[in-house]
Each structure stands twice: as structure tokens, then as C-alpha cells.
Design a protein around this motif. Structure first.
Motif, PDB file in Angstrom:
ATOM      1  N   PRO A  85       0.917  -1.126  -0.052  1.00 32.49           N
ATOM      2  CA  PRO A  85      -0.080  -0.080   0.134  1.00 32.49           C
ATOM      3  C   PRO A  85       0.780   1.295  -0.026  1.00 32.49           C
ATOM      4  CG  PRO A  85      -0.577  -1.524   1.584  1.00 32.49           C
ATOM      5  CD  PRO A  85       0.631  -2.092   1.248  1.00 32.49           C
ATOM      6  N   VAL A  86       0.504   2.295  -0.810  1.00 28.86           N
ATOM      7  CA  VAL A  86       1.058   3.228  -0.967  1.00 28.86           C
ATOM      8  C   VAL A  86       0.165   4.399  -0.581  1.00 28.86           C
ATOM      9  CG1 VAL A  86       2.286   4.999  -2.552  1.00 28.86           C
ATOM     10  CG2 VAL A  86       2.875   2.761  -2.382  1.00 28.86           C
ATOM     11  N   TYR A  87       0.491   5.479   0.120  1.00 22.25           N
ATOM     12  CA  TYR A  87      -0.340   6.522   0.716  1.00 22.25           C
ATOM     13  C   TYR A  87      -0.184   8.077  -0.098  1.00 22.25           C
ATOM     14  CZ  TYR A  87      -1.492   2.927   3.981  1.00 22.25           C
ATOM     15  OH  TYR A  87      -1.529   1.810   4.555  1.00 22.25           O
ATOM     16  N   SER A  88      -1.297   8.401  -0.690  1.00 22.47           N
ATOM     17  CA  SER A  88      -1.264   9.917  -1.203  1.00 22.47           C
ATOM     18  C   SER A  88      -2.137  10.748  -0.396  1.00 22.47           C
ATOM     19  CB  SER A  88      -1.346   9.759  -2.721  1.00 22.47           C
ATOM     20  OG  SER A  88      -2.476   9.275  -2.966  1.00 22.47           O
ATOM     21  N   ALA A 114       6.987  23.626  -2.126  1.00 20.15           N
ATOM     22  CA  ALA A 114       6.164  24.795  -2.705  1.00 20.15           C
ATOM     23  C   ALA A 114       5.841  24.323  -4.082  1.00 20.15           C
ATOM     24  CB  ALA A 114       6.995  25.933  -2.924  1.00 20.15           C
ATOM     25  N   ASP A 115       6.734  23.461  -5.117  1.00 20.30           N
ATOM     26  CA  ASP A 115       6.549  22.914  -6.234  1.00 20.30           C
ATOM     27  C   ASP A 115       5.079  22.044  -6.143  1.00 20.30           C
ATOM     28  OD1 ASP A 115       8.688  24.575  -7.180  1.00 20.30           O
ATOM     29  OD2 ASP A 115      10.120  22.772  -6.934  1.00 20.30           O
ATOM     30  N   ARG A 116       5.205  21.137  -5.124  1.00 20.80           N
ATOM     31  CA  ARG A 116       4.050  20.424  -5.121  1.00 20.80           C
ATOM     32  C   ARG A 116       2.520  21.239  -4.998  1.00 20.80           C
ATOM     33  NH1 ARG A 116       5.428  15.300  -5.491  1.00 20.80           N
ATOM     34  NH2 ARG A 116       7.284  14.608  -4.410  1.00 20.80           N
ATOM     35  N   GLN A 117       2.768  22.476  -4.256  1.00 14.38           N
ATOM     36  CA  GLN A 117       1.637  23.137  -3.912  1.00 14.38           C
ATOM     37  C   GLN A 117       1.371  23.691  -5.253  1.00 14.38           C
ATOM     38  OE1 GLN A 117       1.678  25.682  -0.393  1.00 14.38           O
ATOM     39  NE2 GLN A 117       3.512  24.352   0.168  1.00 14.38           N
ATOM     40  N   LYS A 118       2.317  24.298  -5.941  1.00 11.17           N
ATOM     41  CA  LYS A 118       1.962  25.001  -7.569  1.00 11.17           C
ATOM     42  C   LYS A 118       1.320  23.954  -8.383  1.00 11.17           C
ATOM     43  CE  LYS A 118       4.654  27.763 -10.835  1.00 11.17           C
ATOM     44  NZ  LYS A 118       5.778  28.263 -11.073  1.00 11.17           N
ATOM     45  N   LYS A 119       1.936  22.819  -8.519  1.00  8.36           N
ATOM     46  CA  LYS A 119       1.299  21.839  -9.484  1.00  8.36           C
ATOM     47  C   LYS A 119      -0.362  21.585  -8.749  1.00  8.36           C
ATOM     48  CE  LYS A 119       4.316  18.536 -10.579  1.00  8.36           C
ATOM     49  NZ  LYS A 119       5.037  17.406 -10.614  1.00  8.36           N
ATOM     50  N   PHE A 120      -0.424  21.439  -7.686  1.00 14.86           N
ATOM     51  CA  PHE A 120      -1.799  21.096  -7.242  1.00 14.86           C
ATOM     52  C   PHE A 120      -2.606  22.144  -7.634  1.00 14.86           C
ATOM     53  CE2 PHE A 120      -4.763  22.160  -4.103  1.00 14.86           C
ATOM     54  CZ  PHE A 120      -5.695  21.052  -4.057  1.00 14.86           C
ATOM     55  N   GLN A 132     -11.475  14.520  -7.003  1.00 12.34           N
ATOM     56  CA  GLN A 132     -10.050  14.547  -5.910  1.00 12.34           C
ATOM     57  C   GLN A 132      -8.903  15.000  -6.859  1.00 12.34           C
ATOM     58  OE1 GLN A 132     -10.155  10.432  -4.484  1.00 12.34           O
ATOM     59  NE2 GLN A 132      -8.102  10.581  -5.349  1.00 12.34           N
ATOM     60  N   VAL A 133      -8.203  15.680  -6.102  1.00  8.14           N
ATOM     61  CA  VAL A 133      -6.609  16.192  -6.706  1.00  8.14           C
ATOM     62  C   VAL A 133      -5.792  15.903  -5.830  1.00  8.14           C
ATOM     63  CG1 VAL A 133      -5.570  18.108  -7.643  1.00  8.14           C
ATOM     64  CG2 VAL A 133      -8.014  18.140  -8.030  1.00  8.14           C
ATOM     65  N   GLU A 134      -4.824  15.320  -6.476  1.00  3.54           N
ATOM     66  CA  GLU A 134      -3.548  14.736  -5.586  1.00  3.54           C
ATOM     67  C   GLU A 134      -2.765  15.945  -5.123  1.00  3.54           C
ATOM     68  OE1 GLU A 134      -1.302  10.719  -6.199  1.00  3.54           O
ATOM     69  OE2 GLU A 134      -0.116  12.471  -7.243  1.00  3.54           O
ATOM     70  N   LEU A 135      -2.431  15.996  -3.848  1.00  5.95           N
ATOM     71  CA  LEU A 135      -1.427  17.095  -3.329  1.00  5.95           C
ATOM     72  C   LEU A 135      -0.182  16.473  -3.206  1.00  5.95           C
ATOM     73  CD1 LEU A 135      -0.885  19.826  -2.270  1.00  5.95           C
ATOM     74  CD2 LEU A 135      -1.983  19.243  -0.316  1.00  5.95           C
ATOM     75  N   HIS A 136       0.054  15.209  -2.816  1.00  5.27           N
ATOM     76  CA  HIS A 136       1.310  14.530  -2.468  1.00  5.27           C
ATOM     77  C   HIS A 136       1.324  13.164  -2.877  1.00  5.27           C
ATOM     78  CE1 HIS A 136       4.893  13.242  -0.534  1.00  5.27           C
ATOM     79  NE2 HIS A 136       5.334  14.517  -0.071  1.00  5.27           N
ATOM     80  N   PRO A 137       2.246  12.717  -3.814  1.00  2.00           N
ATOM     81  CA  PRO A 137       1.726  11.235  -4.215  1.00  2.00           C
ATOM     82  C   PRO A 137       2.379  10.227  -3.578  1.00  2.00           C
ATOM     83  CG  PRO A 137       3.931  12.371  -5.219  1.00  2.00           C
ATOM     84  CD  PRO A 137       3.167  13.356  -4.243  1.00  2.00           C
ATOM     85  N   ARG A 138       3.195  10.421  -2.352  1.00  3.35           N
ATOM     86  CA  ARG A 138       3.730   9.266  -1.510  1.00  3.35           C
ATOM     87  C   ARG A 138       4.056   9.849  -0.157  1.00  3.35           C
ATOM     88  NH1 ARG A 138       9.112   5.659  -2.931  1.00  3.35           N
ATOM     89  NH2 ARG A 138       8.628   4.014  -1.485  1.00  3.35           N
ATOM     90  N   GLN A 143       4.420  11.096   7.789  1.00  2.00           N
ATOM     91  CA  GLN A 143       3.416  11.804   7.517  1.00  2.00           C
ATOM     92  C   GLN A 143       2.007  11.552   7.611  1.00  2.00           C
ATOM     93  OE1 GLN A 143       5.402  12.372   3.736  1.00  2.00           O
ATOM     94  NE2 GLN A 143       5.694  14.568   4.072  1.00  2.00           N
ATOM     95  N   VAL A 144       1.612  10.092   7.264  1.00  2.00           N
ATOM     96  CA  VAL A 144       0.574   9.651   7.475  1.00  2.00           C
ATOM     97  C   VAL A 144      -0.165   9.845   8.872  1.00  2.00           C
ATOM     98  CG1 VAL A 144      -0.961   7.478   7.411  1.00  2.00           C
ATOM     99  CG2 VAL A 144       0.667   8.117   5.694  1.00  2.00           C
ATOM    100  N   ALA A 145       0.667   9.220   9.878  1.00  2.00           N
ATOM    101  CA  ALA A 145       0.390   9.385  11.268  1.00  2.00           C
ATOM    102  C   ALA A 145       0.118  10.715  11.929  1.00  2.00           C
ATOM    103  CB  ALA A 145       1.589   8.827  12.158  1.00  2.00           C
ATOM    104  N   LEU A 146       0.910  11.794  11.510  1.00  2.00           N
ATOM    105  CA  LEU A 146       0.904  13.193  11.844  1.00  2.00           C
ATOM    106  C   LEU A 146      -0.269  13.669  11.165  1.00  2.00           C
ATOM    107  CD1 LEU A 146       2.110  15.591  12.928  1.00  2.00           C
ATOM    108  CD2 LEU A 146       3.188  16.096  11.099  1.00  2.00           C
ATOM    109  N   PHE A 147      -0.808  13.334   9.700  1.00  3.13           N
ATOM    110  CA  PHE A 147      -2.058  13.922   9.473  1.00  3.13           C
ATOM    111  C   PHE A 147      -3.287  13.212   9.896  1.00  3.13           C
ATOM    112  CE2 PHE A 147      -5.650  13.086   6.308  1.00  3.13           C
ATOM    113  CZ  PHE A 147      -5.852  14.554   5.914  1.00  3.13           C
ATOM    114  N   SER A 148      -3.172  12.026  10.425  1.00  2.00           N
ATOM    115  CA  SER A 148      -4.292  11.246  10.997  1.00  2.00           C
ATOM    116  C   SER A 148      -4.666  11.842  12.360  1.00  2.00           C
ATOM    117  CB  SER A 148      -4.072   9.542  11.380  1.00  2.00           C
ATOM    118  OG  SER A 148      -3.768   9.193   9.981  1.00  2.00           O
TER     119      SER A 148
END
Length: 656
Positions: A85-88, A114-120, A132-138, A143-148
């Protein structure tokens, strides 16, 4: 005063005019009503099915669902290619109250560039707000724990899980397994030509090299569909039906990951290759090219910087050296000796005087032996034991290139072995016709002498050497080298119970190589046995003290030409022009279970016995000293497969 004019109305004429106009209007209305009802009839009755289908196609959508890719195991049930499993991080813009501030805050929390934000934000402009639009691919686990923990602060932002290929052993298996990477335009065109594009509608990756590419159709599986109802904006209202995809089949290989590890360790710091095979079946036990690279880099998309670093490396890690042509050097002397026996040019007792060189009558050039002072009188056994060049110069001259190339082609030199990967090279088995076609030149006798010691134009891959040796130890019975042992899949019975369906692969025997005299097989094999077992022979030091009975042949391949009056000194020679070390071996001498071929590039000093022989021994020490697969290996492989299939079946992730 003028008289007033009185106009008398003609009521009859007006009535007629009104009647005519009324009739025309009524007729027009009637005609329109007829047209209207005709169209209604056509829409509601005559063309009902047609327009109902079109209406449903606007209302009901079939969304493709990608199948889970089959797993790959080694012969002992160790998983070599997994689906991890890969989490985006994804965002639905319309569910986010303040999109800009939310993206800024989440980016600070998870350290998104900032580059990922600009691409988003660029992607948001090109998509509907409910998509849905991807903000971060991996995302990392941290990071998953912090976001949860902070997810409640960010409505409309969520973690999206999907499966990606993962190779637990990284560099160790890349040249054998290959890797899966994103489907590109070339892949799309090929799928369309083959009529397979529909089955890849929801798939993002495809096998690019090795086993992953060769068995793509088996590993990929069959696409599923999700039937959903949408509104006029394309938003999903509800799910009407779900037709699950069929996962790809799992593969069990003949590869032994422990032998693979030993090969990597033995080749550490060297450029070279190892191939080990079971001569009884043709199953590849180990196949390692060094240096290698990590196939996981390509699964998620490799950066240009990382790719260029690999591509421009002087060690060329992208080259699969196991299927690359090398001058085979003295490793082919047993095959040439067999040819001489078959053609009655020599007998086991034929002796040749070796003063340290061989010279063609009437020509000044001397073809030197590796031992400057020569070996004295040499028969066939001693010629192979000591790897006497002079003996084989003379034999090659008397045989001629046509007889040599004809017999060597029967052993598989200069042709594909048929192994189940696409990256194989045919290498070169030179002949008169080959040189004429390649260079438009005649063949010279001096070139025949060089071919007699595995030099000149002759190249062979380590895999070809392994196959040829397999044919030799099997007394002419040929085996096709292969990785795949069995396929398996989970199937459901009528009672709803899942079971594992295993299909073992049966490989057809090739037409055997039949000799005029059967005893000649043993003559040559005995000489190879003596090469390892006799004190002072070229392969003795490498296998001294083993508890198994081995046989083999050394080889030192000259890379750069040396003038008549020059001596080769490795220390003073440019690294890329130093000799290659070669070695082929099998064991036990009676009823062989394993054959090995080793090639090491540009060694600093010593030959095949010093450099490549110890590598072959380490492989065999592991095979015989820590045996996992017994004589009933097929049953053990099957049992290991069923156990692992059961363990992994509960971990299958359905991605929608």
C-alpha cells in the motif's frame, strides 16, 4: 360643406375571409400536432430502446477497477515481488471551506514543497471541483500518522491508499525480475495493437523488464467494473453494481534467494555475473549481474538526476551481464575436445609437444601458451587440467572452423537459450558465412586458432555457458533454462470456500545431441573432474577441501590484443583492457545437481581459477552446505506456495 361618404361592409365577404384564415390556421395546428405526435411515437415507442440506452449511458457510468497484480515467490516461498500500500494526500476542492489557506496549513504541517503546491493548484483549474486532486503522491508513515491526528482540522483533505509494486530485495533481483513502471505512450500503442488496451483502463503500471514483462499477461489479471449513477454534472449519486476484478496469478520461480545473496556477496566490488542452474530440470537457481540497481526506483518514477547517474556510471549497472556476450576463453576447451574426439582427430591418449607456443608452417607468428616455457608432452586430460593453449591451437587447426562452429551451435552457442526473459543476447558463434555476412571478408586460419581457445570473434553469455554445460553433464540431453516453476490463484467453490489452484509448468525436452561414441562424454567430464581434483590443476585451489565432489574448467579471456614481442602485465594495463576471469563448474561429479558459470571483468591479477573459481565455490558451498530443497523439491515448492498464498490472501487490497 362636403357630404360624408358612407362605406357599406360586405359581411358575407368578411365571413368567407375569416373562414379561410381559420381553416388555414387549424390546418397548420393540425399538421404540427401530427408532427408532434409522430415524433412522440417515434421517441416513446418506435425508438424506445435506442433512446433509453442513450439516456442510461448519460445517467449510468461504468468505472473500470484495476486488478491486483500477482505476487512472485522464490522456490522456498520467499516473496520477491509484493504489492505494498502507498498513501497519497488528496483533496476535494468543493468540500474545503478555504482551499488556499487549508493547503498552506497542511503543507506546513507535512512539509510539502512549494513546487507540489503549485502543481496542485494548476491541476485544480483543469478539474471539476467535486473531483479529487492529488496534493502529495507518496506520504511517509510519519506523515500519515501526523495527518491522522490532525485530520479533523482539514475537511475535504484525506489519505488515499492504493497498491504499488514493491521488491523487498531491491538490487538483488532487478536483472531477473525486472520491474513495473508507469505505462507510457509506447506501451499504450503496443496494447492497442494487441487488443489489450481495454483490460488496462484502470491500470497505471506495466512490466518493463525481466519476469515482470515476460509474464505480464499472467501477472496483470482481468479488469473489473463499478456501475454508478451520475447526475448531469458527472457527480456520482450511488453505486448500482460492482463486478470485482480478477487478480493476476501468483508465480513461484525456481530462483533461490539465498544463492542470489551469496552471488551478490561474492561479486562485491567486481563487475561480473553468476548463473547457477539445476541440470536435471533447467530451473535457474541464481542469476545475478553486478553492479545492479534498485527496481523500486522506477515503480514510483525515477528523477532525471538519479536516472542520469545510473546511466552515466562507468560500471554500467543497467547492463544484464548474465545475458551479455564475453569471450568464453578456455571454458570451451572441453567442448572442443569433445568435437575432436567425435571427428577422430584425437583420442584420449593423443599427445602434443608444447614448447610454450604454436606456429603455423611457413608463417612467422607464434601463438603463445599462457605458460611461457610450455607444458612439455600433453595428452587430453593434461591439456584440460592445465588449460594448455598449444594443444587446442593444434586441435583447432586440424578441425577447421566449419566443424568447430557446427558442433558448438549444437551446444547452443550463438543462439538464444529460450529463457523466459526478453533481454537475452545471442552472442556470436563465428563461422565462414558469419564473417562474410558481417564484414564481407574471408576467414583466415589464424582466426581458427584463436577460436580454439575461446577468443577471436567468439562470444558467449554466462547463461549460454550454463546451458552448454548442462547439455554436457546430461550426456546430450538439453534443457531450456527457465525461471517459472508454477502459477497459482485463489478460486472459490460453489460452497463459497476459497482454495488455491496450483498449476506446475512442464517444459518439453529438446532434441538430444547424439554422439557417435557415447564414451566420449565421460572422457571430457573426467578431464573436467581432474581440473578441480588433481593437485596443481588450474581449478584445484578454488575447490580444495570441499565435502562435495566438484568438476569444472577455468578461463582467462584476453580483452585487448598483445603484440608478438610484448608480455601481458595486468598492473601496467589500463583497467578496461585487463583480462576477464571465467569459470564453469558442476557438482556432484556423479549425478550433478547444480551447474554454475561465472564471469568477472578486468581482474587485477590472476586468472579464472584465482578470481572466478572462488565465486563458483561459494555458490556451491551454500547449495550443498545449507540445503533447503530436497529430492522431492516439486512437492516442497507446492506446499510453500500454498502456505504463502493463504497468508497473503487476507492482505489483498481492493483499490476502487
Amino acid at each position: 360643406m362636403m357630404a360624408r361618404r358612407v362605406v357599406i361592409r360586405n359581411h358575407s365577404a368578411e365571413a368567407n375571409l375569416f373562414a379561410r384564415r381559420a381553416f388555414i390556421a387549424f390546418s397548420g395546428v393540425l399538421i404540427l400536432l401530427i408532427i408532434l405526435f409522430s415524433n412522440l411515437y417515434s421517441l416513446q415507442i418506435a425508438s424506445f430502446e435506442k433512446y433509453q440506452t442513450r439516456s442510461n449511458s448519460n445517467r449510468i457510468k461504468l468505472l473500470p477497477v484495476a486488478p491486483n497484480r500477482g505476487l512472485i515467490y522464490d522456490r522456498n516461498g520467499v516473496i520477491l515481488a509484493d504489492n505494498k500500500p502507498v498513501y497519497s494526500l488528496a483533496v476535494i476542492p468543493e468540500d474545503t471551506k478555504d482551499l488556499k489557506n487549508s493547503i498552506t496549513a497542511i503543507s506546513q504541517l507535512l512539509e510539502i514543497s512549494a513546487d507540489r503546491q503549485k502543481k496542485f493548484f494548476k491541476s485544480v483549474k483543469s478539474k471539476r471541483r467535486f473531483k479529487q486532486v492529488e496534493l502529495h503522491p507518496r506520504l511517509s508513515e510519519q506523515q500519515v500518522a501526523l495527518f491522522s491526528v490532525n485530520q479533523h482540522k482539514f475537511p475535504g483533505i484525506f489519505v488515499d491508499a492504493r497498491l504499488k509494486r514493491y521488491y523487498p530485495f531491491g538490487k538483488l533481483t532487478t536483472h531477473s525480475l525486472g520491474y513495473v513502471a508507469r505505462i507510457n505512450r509506447k506501451d499504450v500503442n503496443k496494447l492497442e495493437r494487441e487488443g489489450k488496451s481495454e483490460n488496462y483502463a484502470a491500470t497505471h503500471g506495466i512490466g518493463k523488464l525481466g519476469i515482470e514483462k515476460y509474464y505480464e499477461d499472467i501477472l496483470h489479471g482481468t479488469i473489473g467494473h463499478q456501475e454508478v449513477e451520475v447526475n448531469n454534472q458527472g457527480r456520482i449519486i450511488r453505486t448500482l453494481n460492482f463486478n470485482p476484478p480478477t487478480p493476476g496469478k501468483d508465480l513461484t520461480l525456481t530462483l533461490d534467494i539465498e544463492l542470489q545473496m551469496i552471488a551478490k556477496r561474492a561479486l562485491s566490488g567486481k563487475r561480473g555475473a553468476v548463473v547457477a542452474m539445476d541440470p536435471r530440470t533447467g530451473g535457474v537457481l541464481a542469476m545475478y549481474s553486478n553492479p545492479s540497481y534498485d527496481g523500486n526506483l522506477f515503480v514510483h518514477g525515477i528523477s532525471n538526476k538519479a536516472y542520469n547517474k545510473l546511466r552515466n556510471s562507468k560500471d554500467s549497472p543497467f547492463i544484464n551481464r548474465t545475458v551479455r556476450g564475453y569471450p568464453p576463453a578456455s571454458t570451451v576447451k572441453p567442448f572442443l575436445a569433445l568435437t575432436g574426439l567425435e571427428e577422430n582427430i584425437i583420442t584420449p591418449d593423443t599427445k602434443v609437444w608444447d614448447p610454450g607456443w604454436y606456429q603455423l608452417e611457413g608463417l612467422p607468428n607464434k601463438y603463445r601458451d599462457w605458460k611461457r616455457w610450455g607444458h612439455g608432452w600433453v595428452n587430453l586430460n593434461k591439456a584440460i587440467e592445465q588449460s594448455c593453449n598449444t594443444y587446442f591451437f593444434k586441435l583447432a587447426f586440424e578441425l577447421g572452423i566449419t566443424k568447430i562452429s557446427t558442433m558448438m551451435e549444437r551446444f547452443g552457442f550463438g543462439d538464444y537459450t529460450g529463457i523466459d526473459i526478453h533481454e537475452e543476447s545471442k552472442a556470436i558463434m563465428p563461422s565462414v558465412s558469419w564473417k562474410r555476412g558481417r564484414y564481407n571478408q574471408s576467414w583466415y586460419t589464424g582466426e581458427t586458432l584463436s577460436v580454439g581457445i575461446g577468443q577471436s570473434y567468439w562470444t558467449a553469455t554466462p547463461l549460454q555457458l550454463t546451458q552448454a554445460l548442462t547439455t554436457l553433464v546430461n550426456h546430450g540431453h538439453k534443457k531450456v533454462p527457465h525461471f517459472l516453476h508454477a502459477t497459482s490463484e485463489l478460486v472459490s467453490t460453489d460452497e463459497g470456500v476459497q482454495s488455491t489452484n496450483i498449476e506446475e509448468i512442464v517444459y518439453e525436452e529438446q532434441a538430444p545431441l547424439v554422439l557417435k561414441q557415447e564414451k566420449n562424454w565421460n572422457v571430457v567430464l573426467n578431464a573436467m573432474h581432474r581440473t578441480v581434483q588433481v593437485f596443481g590443476a588450474t581449478g584445484h585451489e578454488a575447490f580444495k577441501g570441499t565435502h562435495y565432489d566438484a568438476a569444472g574448467k577455468t578461463g582467462s579471456a584476453q580483452v585487448a590484443s598483445i603484440k608478438q614481442d610484448e608480455e601481458y602485465e595486468a598492473e601496467k594495463t589500463k583497467e578496461s583492457q585487463r583480462d576477464n576471469a571465467m569459470f564453469i563448474a558442476f557438482a556432484p561429479y556423479k549425478n550433478p545437481e547444480i551447474v554454475v558459470a561465472v564471469a568477472i571483468e578486468n581482474v587485477a591479477k590472476g586468472g579464472g581459477g584465482t578470481n572466478a573459481g572462488p565465486v563458483a565455490r561459494q555458490i556451491m558451498d551454500q547449495y550443498f552446505g545449507n540445503r533447503v530443497i530436497s529430492a522431492n523439491q516439486g512437492t516442497n515448492i507446492k506446499n510453500n506456495l500454498m502456505v504463502n498464498q493463504h497468508q497473503h490472501s487476507s492482505a489483498i487490497v481492493k483499490v476502487q
